[in-house]
Write a protein that holds these residues in place. Sequence first.
Motif, mmCIF file in Angstrom:
data_model
loop_
_atom_site.group_PDB
_atom_site.id
_atom_site.type_symbol
_atom_site.label_atom_id
_atom_site.label_comp_id
_atom_site.label_asym_id
_atom_site.label_seq_id
_atom_site.Cartn_x
_atom_site.Cartn_y
_atom_site.Cartn_z
ATOM 1 N N TYR A 173 0.843 -1.199 0.000
ATOM 2 C CA TYR A 173 0.000 0.000 0.000
ATOM 3 C C TYR A 173 0.877 1.247 0.000
ATOM 4 C CZ TYR A 173 0.976 -0.270 5.039
ATOM 5 O OH TYR A 173 1.601 -0.366 6.248
ATOM 6 N N ARG A 174 0.229 2.391 -0.208
ATOM 7 C CA ARG A 174 0.936 3.661 -0.329
ATOM 8 C C ARG A 174 0.172 4.742 0.429
ATOM 9 N NH1 ARG A 174 2.149 6.660 -6.114
ATOM 10 N NH2 ARG A 174 3.271 8.461 -5.304
ATOM 11 N N ARG A 175 0.880 5.741 0.944
ATOM 12 C CA ARG A 175 0.248 6.819 1.696
ATOM 13 C C ARG A 175 0.045 8.046 0.820
ATOM 14 N NH1 ARG A 175 3.526 9.236 6.627
ATOM 15 N NH2 ARG A 175 4.369 10.564 4.966
ATOM 16 N N TYR A 230 -4.394 5.866 3.406
ATOM 17 C CA TYR A 230 -3.586 4.834 2.774
ATOM 18 C C TYR A 230 -4.433 4.078 1.746
ATOM 19 C CZ TYR A 230 -0.338 5.628 6.642
ATOM 20 O OH TYR A 230 0.520 6.204 7.537
#
Length: 286
Positions: A173-175, A230
Motif C-alpha cells: 500500500y501507499r500513503r 492509505y
Amino acid sequence: MNVAEISQVALPLLTQFGLRVLGAIALWIIAQWLIDFGLKLLRRAFRNKHIEPTLVNYIVNIVNVILKIVLIVAILGFFGIETTSFAALLAAAGIAIGAAWSGLLANFAAGAFLIIFRPFMVGDTIQAAGVTGTVEEIGLFTTTINTLDNVRTIIGNNKIFADNIQNFSANPYRRVDLQAQLHHAVDPADAIGRLKERISQIPHVLNNPAPDVEILEFNLAGPVLAVRPYCHNENYWQVYFDTNKIIKETFGQAGYPIPEQRYMFSGQSPDGTSANVVQRTSLGKG
C-alpha cells in the motif's frame, strides 16, 4: 614448360588444396554442431537456475559469436594462414569498438544488472532518472516507461541504474500526503474527528492502517492538518482527488470560517503615534 609438366605440378597442389577445403568444411560442420550442442546445454543450465530469459538470450548470443570467431581463426590456421596478426587485428578492433560504443556498453551492463537484481519489474510504477510512470519493457540497453500523462518514454539503462530508483509498487500500500488549512478560531480536535470519519468512507481507502489526521504545523492563518489516507498503488490518484473533495465538503458543512493570512506590520496612527496594523488576506479555502 609443357602441359604435362604443368599438370604434374598443379595436380598435387590442387589435390592438397581440395583436401584442405574438404577438411575445412568438415571442421566447420563438426565444430558448428558442437557449438550448437554446447549452447543448448548452456541455455538449459540457465533455465534451470531460473535466470531472466532476456539475459540468457544475450549471453548465449555473445558466446555464440565468440566461438564462431575462434572457429574462423582456427580454419584460417588450418589453411596455413598466419593468425597471430589476425588475432591482434581483432583485439585492436575490439578495443576501438569498445571505446566508440562505451555508452552503449554501459547501458548493456546496466541492463544486465537491472535484470539480475530486479529493483523493478514490468508493470511496476516507478520514478527513475527523473521520469515517473509504469514500466512497459526492460531491455538490455533501454527501459520503456509509460508516464502518468500517457507519454511513452525510453531511457538508457545506465542513466536509470546510476540514479535513485523509487518503486511505488513494491509495497502492498501507499500513503497519500495532503494538508488542510484551518482558521485560527476552529477547534483542531473537532476538525480531526470529522475528517477521520469522512475519509474512512472514501472508496479504496484502507482501514488498516487507518487514515492519519493530525496537526502538522501552525502558521499565521491557523493550524495546518496533515491528512494521510492509505490505499493500494493503483487507486492512489482516485483517493488523492476524493480526499481533497472530502476536505472541502467537510469544512463547508461544518461552517468553518475561511482561513485568513494575517500580516502584522508597524505604522502610524492619525495622531502621529506608532501603532501595530493587522492586515487580513483570505486564503479562499476551508
